[in-house]
Motif scaffolding. Structure first.
Motif, PDB file in Angstrom:
ATOM      1  N   ARG A  45      30.955 -31.811  49.917  1.00 15.61           N
ATOM      2  CA  ARG A  45      30.208 -32.954  50.164  1.00 15.61           C
ATOM      3  C   ARG A  45      31.385 -34.032  50.475  1.00 15.61           C
ATOM      4  NH1 ARG A  45      26.092 -34.239  45.395  1.00 15.61           N
ATOM      5  NH2 ARG A  45      26.124 -36.123  46.500  1.00 15.61           N
ATOM      6  N   LEU A  46      32.380 -34.077  49.386  1.00 13.28           N
ATOM      7  CA  LEU A  46      33.458 -34.722  49.765  1.00 13.28           C
ATOM      8  C   LEU A  46      34.329 -34.454  51.118  1.00 13.28           C
ATOM      9  CD1 LEU A  46      34.790 -36.964  47.798  1.00 13.28           C
ATOM     10  CD2 LEU A  46      36.294 -35.073  47.106  1.00 13.28           C
ATOM     11  N   ALA A  47      34.519 -33.345  51.406  1.00 15.45           N
ATOM     12  CA  ALA A  47      35.102 -32.841  52.687  1.00 15.45           C
ATOM     13  C   ALA A  47      34.244 -33.605  53.799  1.00 15.45           C
ATOM     14  CB  ALA A  47      35.437 -31.282  52.789  1.00 15.45           C
ATOM     15  N   ARG A  48      33.059 -33.381  53.712  1.00 13.53           N
ATOM     16  CA  ARG A  48      32.250 -33.995  54.815  1.00 13.53           C
ATOM     17  C   ARG A  48      32.304 -35.539  54.819  1.00 13.53           C
ATOM     18  NH1 ARG A  48      27.361 -30.500  53.304  1.00 13.53           N
ATOM     19  NH2 ARG A  48      26.769 -32.328  52.138  1.00 13.53           N
ATOM     20  N   GLY A  49      32.939 -36.060  54.279  1.00 10.77           N
ATOM     21  CA  GLY A  49      33.240 -37.408  54.256  1.00 10.77           C
ATOM     22  C   GLY A  49      32.307 -38.394  53.087  1.00 10.77           C
ATOM     23  N   GLU A  50      31.350 -37.637  52.318  1.00  6.75           N
ATOM     24  CA  GLU A  50      30.377 -38.457  51.578  1.00  6.75           C
ATOM     25  C   GLU A  50      31.195 -39.031  50.405  1.00  6.75           C
ATOM     26  OE1 GLU A  50      26.543 -36.980  48.999  1.00  6.75           O
ATOM     27  OE2 GLU A  50      27.301 -35.675  50.573  1.00  6.75           O
ATOM     28  N   ASP A  51      30.553 -40.207  50.029  1.00  5.81           N
ATOM     29  CA  ASP A  51      31.146 -40.965  49.068  1.00  5.81           C
ATOM     30  C   ASP A  51      30.724 -40.460  47.571  1.00  5.81           C
ATOM     31  OD1 ASP A  51      32.587 -43.039  47.901  1.00  5.81           O
ATOM     32  OD2 ASP A  51      30.898 -44.421  47.930  1.00  5.81           O
ATOM     33  N   ILE A  52      31.780 -39.876  46.927  1.00  6.01           N
ATOM     34  CA  ILE A  52      31.477 -39.531  45.624  1.00  6.01           C
ATOM     35  C   ILE A  52      31.991 -40.197  44.694  1.00  6.01           C
ATOM     36  CG2 ILE A  52      31.945 -37.174  43.996  1.00  6.01           C
ATOM     37  CD1 ILE A  52      30.105 -36.681  46.421  1.00  6.01           C
ATOM     38  N   PRO A  53      31.226 -40.877  43.554  1.00  8.99           N
ATOM     39  CA  PRO A  53      32.033 -41.704  42.741  1.00  8.99           C
ATOM     40  C   PRO A  53      32.854 -41.146  42.009  1.00  8.99           C
ATOM     41  CG  PRO A  53      29.456 -41.360  41.930  1.00  8.99           C
ATOM     42  CD  PRO A  53      29.918 -40.611  43.533  1.00  8.99           C
ATOM     43  N   GLU A  54      33.662 -41.958  41.296  1.00  5.47           N
ATOM     44  CA  GLU A  54      34.700 -41.563  40.137  1.00  5.47           C
ATOM     45  C   GLU A  54      33.907 -41.605  38.925  1.00  5.47           C
ATOM     46  OE1 GLU A  54      37.373 -40.084  40.425  1.00  5.47           O
ATOM     47  OE2 GLU A  54      37.873 -40.650  42.556  1.00  5.47           O
ATOM     48  N   PRO A  55      34.177 -40.706  37.874  1.00 12.39           N
ATOM     49  CA  PRO A  55      35.307 -39.827  37.754  1.00 12.39           C
ATOM     50  C   PRO A  55      35.063 -38.380  38.610  1.00 12.39           C
ATOM     51  CG  PRO A  55      34.171 -39.700  35.904  1.00 12.39           C
ATOM     52  CD  PRO A  55      33.394 -40.650  36.865  1.00 12.39           C
ATOM     53  N   TRP A  56      33.769 -38.173  39.053  1.00  8.09           N
ATOM     54  CA  TRP A  56      33.314 -36.906  39.603  1.00  8.09           C
ATOM     55  C   TRP A  56      34.161 -36.507  40.811  1.00  8.09           C
ATOM     56  CZ3 TRP A  56      30.620 -35.124  35.628  1.00  8.09           C
ATOM     57  CH2 TRP A  56      29.981 -36.050  34.937  1.00  8.09           C
ATOM     58  N   ALA A  57      34.769 -37.473  41.896  1.00  9.41           N
ATOM     59  CA  ALA A  57      35.198 -37.099  42.745  1.00  9.41           C
ATOM     60  C   ALA A  57      36.781 -36.514  42.455  1.00  9.41           C
ATOM     61  CB  ALA A  57      35.778 -38.327  43.653  1.00  9.41           C
ATOM     62  N   THR A  58      37.430 -36.987  41.613  1.00 11.02           N
ATOM     63  CA  THR A  58      38.624 -36.570  40.996  1.00 11.02           C
ATOM     64  C   THR A  58      38.377 -35.049  40.386  1.00 11.02           C
ATOM     65  OG1 THR A  58      39.696 -38.552  40.847  1.00 11.02           O
ATOM     66  CG2 THR A  58      40.593 -36.808  39.665  1.00 11.02           C
ATOM     67  N   LEU A  59      37.276 -35.129  39.306  1.00 16.70           N
ATOM     68  CA  LEU A  59      37.109 -33.738  38.734  1.00 16.70           C
ATOM     69  C   LEU A  59      36.613 -32.764  39.464  1.00 16.70           C
ATOM     70  CD1 LEU A  59      35.097 -35.538  35.602  1.00 16.70           C
ATOM     71  CD2 LEU A  59      37.169 -34.350  35.467  1.00 16.70           C
ATOM     72  N   CYS A  60      35.878 -32.952  40.468  1.00 17.04           N
ATOM     73  CA  CYS A  60      35.599 -31.742  41.536  1.00 17.04           C
ATOM     74  C   CYS A  60      36.930 -31.185  42.279  1.00 17.04           C
ATOM     75  CB  CYS A  60      34.527 -32.290  42.390  1.00 17.04           C
ATOM     76  SG  CYS A  60      34.928 -33.087  43.838  1.00 17.04           S
ATOM     77  N   LEU A  61      37.987 -32.045  42.410  1.00 11.41           N
ATOM     78  CA  LEU A  61      39.048 -31.494  43.153  1.00 11.41           C
ATOM     79  C   LEU A  61      39.914 -30.868  41.920  1.00 11.41           C
ATOM     80  CD1 LEU A  61      39.876 -34.743  44.966  1.00 11.41           C
ATOM     81  CD2 LEU A  61      38.954 -32.403  46.015  1.00 11.41           C
ATOM     82  N   ARG A  62      39.943 -31.069  40.724  1.00  9.53           N
ATOM     83  CA  ARG A  62      40.825 -30.544  39.746  1.00  9.53           C
ATOM     84  C   ARG A  62      40.114 -29.234  39.157  1.00  9.53           C
ATOM     85  NH1 ARG A  62      43.881 -34.929  36.433  1.00  9.53           N
ATOM     86  NH2 ARG A  62      45.174 -33.014  36.151  1.00  9.53           N
ATOM     87  N   THR A  63      38.875 -29.240  39.072  1.00  6.91           N
ATOM     88  CA  THR A  63      38.421 -28.249  38.058  1.00  6.91           C
ATOM     89  C   THR A  63      37.235 -27.261  39.059  1.00  6.91           C
ATOM     90  OG1 THR A  63      36.317 -29.710  37.707  1.00  6.91           O
ATOM     91  CG2 THR A  63      38.339 -29.803  36.079  1.00  6.91           C
ATOM     92  N   ASP A  64      37.135 -26.188  38.595  1.00  8.76           N
ATOM     93  CA  ASP A  64      36.191 -25.379  39.279  1.00  8.76           C
ATOM     94  C   ASP A  64      34.859 -25.544  38.827  1.00  8.76           C
ATOM     95  OD1 ASP A  64      37.527 -24.114  41.281  1.00  8.76           O
ATOM     96  OD2 ASP A  64      38.476 -22.791  39.978  1.00  8.76           O
ATOM     97  N   GLU A  65      34.802 -25.844  37.288  1.00  7.21           N
ATOM     98  CA  GLU A  65      33.311 -25.923  36.872  1.00  7.21           C
ATOM     99  C   GLU A  65      33.850 -26.940  35.612  1.00  7.21           C
ATOM    100  OE1 GLU A  65      32.084 -22.025  35.752  1.00  7.21           O
ATOM    101  OE2 GLU A  65      33.027 -22.241  33.780  1.00  7.21           O
ATOM    102  N   LEU A  66      32.487 -27.597  35.256  1.00  6.44           N
ATOM    103  CA  LEU A  66      32.775 -28.642  34.045  1.00  6.44           C
ATOM    104  C   LEU A  66      31.313 -28.165  33.362  1.00  6.44           C
ATOM    105  CD1 LEU A  66      32.846 -31.831  36.048  1.00  6.44           C
ATOM    106  CD2 LEU A  66      34.553 -30.966  34.752  1.00  6.44           C
ATOM    107  N   ASP A  67      31.485 -28.370  31.857  1.00  5.19           N
ATOM    108  CA  ASP A  67      30.583 -28.522  30.976  1.00  5.19           C
ATOM    109  C   ASP A  67      30.206 -29.856  30.656  1.00  5.19           C
ATOM    110  OD1 ASP A  67      30.306 -25.643  29.721  1.00  5.19           O
ATOM    111  OD2 ASP A  67      32.463 -26.141  29.617  1.00  5.19           O
ATOM    112  N   VAL A  68      28.855 -30.163  31.270  1.00  7.38           N
ATOM    113  CA  VAL A  68      28.352 -31.675  31.063  1.00  7.38           C
ATOM    114  C   VAL A  68      26.941 -31.959  30.388  1.00  7.38           C
ATOM    115  CG1 VAL A  68      27.392 -33.536  32.604  1.00  7.38           C
ATOM    116  CG2 VAL A  68      29.279 -31.748  33.523  1.00  7.38           C
TER     117      VAL A  68
END
Length: 101
Positions: A45-68
């Protein structure tokens, strides 16, 4: 926030994943089981130009999965930042009022 593993030799990637799992088990005991959140969809979604809010945009680029977990209006995420081979592997924890997209 990067969780500091303390003094001594740097933990291995496997050590940090084991520590993430141990933290996730403790938090699951408190707030309930939560399946890991894969980050591929957010990266697409980020690569398609969609606006992903922080901190989720940074987390998706740095991690493969999260426990939430969500408790009232606060979100807690724990993951291992190991996607960038040129950077040190890190254990991350995030607390935010911004819901994941």
């Amino acid at each position: 926030m990067e969780l500091d593993p303390g003094h001594g030799p740097r933990p291995t990637t496997d050590d940090l994943h084991a520590l993430r799992e141990a933290i996730a088990q403790r938090l699951a005991a408190r707030w309930g089981e939560a399946p890991p959140w894969g980050q591929l969809t957010l990266r697409l979604r980020l690569a398609r130009g969609e606006d992903i809010p922080e901190p989720w945009a940074t987390l998706c680029l740095r991690t493969d999965e999260l426990d939430v977990w969500q408790t009232e209006d606060v979100w807690l995420a724990v993951g291992v930042a190991d996607r960038d081979e040129t950077d040190e592997t890190r254990l991350l924890a995030t607390v935010t009022r911004t819901p994941p997209p």
